[in-house]
Design a protein around this motif. Structure first.
Motif, PDB file in Angstrom:
ATOM      1  N   PRO A  59     -14.202  77.107 -23.276  1.00  0.00           N
ATOM      2  CA  PRO A  59     -14.856  78.414 -23.135  1.00  0.00           C
ATOM      3  C   PRO A  59     -16.311  78.348 -22.708  1.00  0.00           C
ATOM      4  CG  PRO A  59     -14.778  77.792 -25.438  1.00  0.00           C
ATOM      5  CD  PRO A  59     -14.050  76.716 -24.694  1.00  0.00           C
ATOM      6  N   PHE A  60     -16.866  77.142 -22.582  1.00  0.00           N
ATOM      7  CA  PHE A  60     -18.252  77.043 -22.105  1.00  0.00           C
ATOM      8  C   PHE A  60     -18.255  76.703 -20.622  1.00  0.00           C
ATOM      9  CE2 PHE A  60     -17.251  72.793 -23.803  1.00  0.00           C
ATOM     10  CZ  PHE A  60     -17.646  71.957 -22.759  1.00  0.00           C
ATOM     11  N   PHE A  61     -19.358  77.071 -19.953  1.00  0.00           N
ATOM     12  CA  PHE A  61     -19.415  76.890 -18.504  1.00  0.00           C
ATOM     13  C   PHE A  61     -20.826  76.546 -18.044  1.00  0.00           C
ATOM     14  CE2 PHE A  61     -20.463  81.307 -19.241  1.00  0.00           C
ATOM     15  CZ  PHE A  61     -21.345  81.672 -18.227  1.00  0.00           C
ATOM     16  N   ILE A  62     -20.916  76.136 -16.792  1.00  0.00           N
ATOM     17  CA  ILE A  62     -22.204  75.816 -16.180  1.00  0.00           C
ATOM     18  C   ILE A  62     -22.859  77.131 -15.779  1.00  0.00           C
ATOM     19  CG2 ILE A  62     -23.360  74.651 -14.263  1.00  0.00           C
ATOM     20  CD1 ILE A  62     -20.951  72.685 -14.221  1.00  0.00           C
ATOM     21  N   GLU A  63     -23.943  77.487 -16.451  1.00  0.00           N
ATOM     22  CA  GLU A  63     -24.599  78.775 -16.267  1.00  0.00           C
ATOM     23  C   GLU A  63     -25.427  78.796 -14.984  1.00  0.00           C
ATOM     24  OE1 GLU A  63     -24.698  81.934 -16.427  1.00  0.00           O
ATOM     25  OE2 GLU A  63     -25.011  82.217 -18.580  1.00  0.00           O
ATOM     26  N   ALA A  64     -25.735  80.009 -14.533  1.00  0.00           N
ATOM     27  CA  ALA A  64     -26.473  80.214 -13.281  1.00  0.00           C
ATOM     28  C   ALA A  64     -27.826  79.509 -13.301  1.00  0.00           C
ATOM     29  CB  ALA A  64     -26.680  81.707 -13.049  1.00  0.00           C
ATOM     30  N   MET A  65     -28.101  78.745 -12.227  1.00  0.00           N
ATOM     31  CA  MET A  65     -29.361  78.012 -12.164  1.00  0.00           C
ATOM     32  C   MET A  65     -30.027  78.045 -10.805  1.00  0.00           C
ATOM     33  SD  MET A  65     -28.778  74.611 -14.496  1.00  0.00           S
ATOM     34  CE  MET A  65     -27.017  74.434 -14.343  1.00  0.00           C
ATOM     35  N   THR A  66     -29.291  77.699  -9.739  1.00  0.00           N
ATOM     36  CA  THR A  66     -30.008  77.382  -8.519  1.00  0.00           C
ATOM     37  C   THR A  66     -29.229  77.703  -7.256  1.00  0.00           C
ATOM     38  OG1 THR A  66     -31.296  75.636  -7.462  1.00  0.00           O
ATOM     39  CG2 THR A  66     -29.200  74.989  -8.429  1.00  0.00           C
ATOM     40  N   SER A 299     -19.777  63.126 -18.742  1.00  0.00           N
ATOM     41  CA  SER A 299     -19.690  62.551 -20.078  1.00  0.00           C
ATOM     42  C   SER A 299     -20.098  63.569 -21.144  1.00  0.00           C
ATOM     43  CB  SER A 299     -20.587  61.308 -20.162  1.00  0.00           C
ATOM     44  OG  SER A 299     -20.582  60.767 -21.459  1.00  0.00           O
ATOM     45  N   GLU A 300     -21.134  64.349 -20.870  1.00  0.00           N
ATOM     46  CA  GLU A 300     -21.594  65.353 -21.832  1.00  0.00           C
ATOM     47  C   GLU A 300     -20.570  66.475 -21.981  1.00  0.00           C
ATOM     48  OE1 GLU A 300     -24.306  67.331 -24.525  1.00  0.00           O
ATOM     49  OE2 GLU A 300     -23.831  65.273 -23.934  1.00  0.00           O
ATOM     50  N   ILE A 301     -20.000  66.930 -20.887  1.00  0.00           N
ATOM     51  CA  ILE A 301     -18.981  67.976 -20.955  1.00  0.00           C
ATOM     52  C   ILE A 301     -17.790  67.500 -21.783  1.00  0.00           C
ATOM     53  CG2 ILE A 301     -17.307  69.311 -19.595  1.00  0.00           C
ATOM     54  CD1 ILE A 301     -19.439  69.322 -17.315  1.00  0.00           C
ATOM     55  N   GLN A 302     -17.375  66.266 -21.540  1.00  0.00           N
ATOM     56  CA  GLN A 302     -16.258  65.705 -22.303  1.00  0.00           C
ATOM     57  C   GLN A 302     -16.592  65.609 -23.789  1.00  0.00           C
ATOM     58  OE1 GLN A 302     -15.607  62.007 -20.200  1.00  0.00           O
ATOM     59  NE2 GLN A 302     -14.246  62.956 -18.695  1.00  0.00           N
ATOM     60  N   LYS A 303     -17.821  65.206 -24.097  1.00  0.00           N
ATOM     61  CA  LYS A 303     -18.245  65.112 -25.501  1.00  0.00           C
ATOM     62  C   LYS A 303     -18.233  66.485 -26.176  1.00  0.00           C
ATOM     63  CE  LYS A 303     -22.509  65.111 -26.910  1.00  0.00           C
ATOM     64  NZ  LYS A 303     -23.944  64.776 -27.111  1.00  0.00           N
ATOM     65  N   LEU A 304     -18.772  67.491 -25.481  1.00  0.00           N
ATOM     66  CA  LEU A 304     -18.805  68.846 -26.045  1.00  0.00           C
ATOM     67  C   LEU A 304     -17.391  69.375 -26.282  1.00  0.00           C
ATOM     68  CD1 LEU A 304     -21.695  70.452 -23.954  1.00  0.00           C
ATOM     69  CD2 LEU A 304     -21.778  69.777 -26.360  1.00  0.00           C
ATOM     70  N   LYS A 305     -16.497  69.105 -25.347  1.00  0.00           N
ATOM     71  CA  LYS A 305     -15.106  69.515 -25.528  1.00  0.00           C
ATOM     72  C   LYS A 305     -14.498  68.861 -26.770  1.00  0.00           C
ATOM     73  CE  LYS A 305     -13.596  70.150 -20.710  1.00  0.00           C
ATOM     74  NZ  LYS A 305     -12.661  69.572 -19.714  1.00  0.00           N
ATOM     75  N   TYR A 306     -14.663  67.553 -26.869  1.00  0.00           N
ATOM     76  CA  TYR A 306     -14.082  66.805 -27.985  1.00  0.00           C
ATOM     77  C   TYR A 306     -14.615  67.315 -29.324  1.00  0.00           C
ATOM     78  CZ  TYR A 306     -13.044  62.889 -31.102  1.00  0.00           C
ATOM     79  OH  TYR A 306     -12.616  62.125 -32.160  1.00  0.00           O
ATOM     80  N   GLN A 307     -15.928  67.516 -29.400  1.00  0.00           N
ATOM     81  CA  GLN A 307     -16.528  67.991 -30.646  1.00  0.00           C
ATOM     82  C   GLN A 307     -16.084  69.413 -30.975  1.00  0.00           C
ATOM     83  OE1 GLN A 307     -20.743  67.412 -30.063  1.00  0.00           O
ATOM     84  NE2 GLN A 307     -20.640  65.218 -30.503  1.00  0.00           N
TER      85      GLN A 307
END
Length: 341
Positions: A59-66, A299-307
């Protein structure tokens, strides 16, 4: 490089320079009550969700940046690659620059080229001409459109807009486009009074964009070395206060949490408070600039998913729709805030 493109580059560079590894968006004031007998199991299916008619792995996503500069072309390429690899949604930064500089389209459309079937959100300012908004959606094959409300940032920006009569144009855009419309704040939080007004007019998605993460007043002050704008620093609501005040008042619309979120526990707390999705911006930007192949970000996305999957199981939750059932209590400060708001 045009003034607009230079501003886009400045925003990227300064956001990364002043990245906050430990942001304060009031999440510490949300205290979760964990059941000792959760009666659940760890499963990746527990965090899968439907995101504007497409399936996302989280449910989390890459938010608007650039977008809108040569540097942002490369960043959006990396972000889109990571979004595709991990099957999460991605929002692009403001494409309103295309109204004056259509040659900058490549820095936005690269995201769709890299991830042709992924979930992609376009983003514009509230004064963008409706026909231009419609064309941006078409060019990017966007699944939804964010309109960002950034009055405080514009006021702090030397070359910023001074016209904040936005509502009529927003409604014209709403009537013209054929994808969901998201109203989004940019680091100062959406207040419940404005959300109520917009909800009555048929808008169903709101991204609170609260205080606690990237501070655009601070960034604009650094761009111009104009310390006269420091009085604008505090004119907003934290992410948690914006979520709490809105969800207490309005239950029939969808909220997105963003602003100072960079951990699985704060993603989870956002969902507990009632957010449907969670946007993460500068944390992901910071990681994407560490290597060109996206290894650190993936790697960070995978970690956040796992947690997040572990948290779901520990709190006895098997599907995202039930996260709001988790019990919690508030700090005295947040309790007092809610009583007064």
């Amino acid at each position: 490089m045009s003034q607009r493109s230079q501003r886009k580059k400045d925003h990227i560079d300064l956001a990364n320079k002043y990245y906050l590894p430990h942001p304060d968006a009031d999440f510490s004031g949300i205290n979760l009550i964990r059941p000792a007998l959760p009666e659940s199991k760890i499963s990746s299916d527990s965090i899968k969700t439907t995101f504007f008619h497409k399936i996302a792995s989280a449910p989390f996503f890459i938010e608007a940046m650039t977008g809108g500069s040569d540097e942002s072309y490369e960043i959006n390429r990396r972000l889109a690659f990571c979004a595709k690899e991990e099957n999460i949604a991605m929002a692009l930064g403001s494409a309103s620059i295309l109204e004056k500089e259509p040659e900058q389209l490549k820095s936005f459309v690269i995201a769709r080229e890299i991830n042709p079937t992924g979930i992609l959100l376009a983003n514009i300012n509230p004064l963008t001409k409706p026909k231009v908004a419609e064309q941006i959606i078409k060019e990017l094959q966007a699944d939804a459109l964010q309109i960002h409300l950034n009055a405080v940032q514009e006021a702090a920006m030397t070359e910023g807009d001074r016209d904040f009569y936005w509502l009529d144009n927003i409604l014209e855009i709403q009537q013209l486009i054929n994808v969901p419309l998201i109203i989004k704040e940019v680091g100062m939080g959406l207040d419940p009074f404005s959300v109520k007004k917009l909800a009555k007019l048929g808008i169903n998605y709101f991204d609170v964009g609260g205080m606690g993460g990237t501070n655009f007043v601070h960034i604009e002050n650094q761009r111009t070395a104009n310390k006269d704008n420091l009085f604008l620093d505090d004119l907003g609501l934290s992410t948690v206060k914006s979520l709490l005040s809105n969800l207490q008042e309005i239950s029939h619309v969808n909220f997105i949490a963003s602003g100072g979120i960079n951990s699985s526990i704060n993603i989870f707390k956002s969902l507990v408070l009632g957010a449907k999705y969670v946007g993460i911006a500068n944390h992901f930007l910071h990681l994407s600039m560490q290597d060109k192949n996206g290894t650190a970000l993936i790697s960070e996305i995978q970690k956040l998913k796992y947690q997040l999957i572990i948290l779901m199981a520990l709190f006895g939750i098997n599907k995202l729709d039930d996260v709001k059932k988790v019990k919690y209590y508030l700090s005295l400060e947040l309790t007092n805030f809610l009583n007064q708001i």
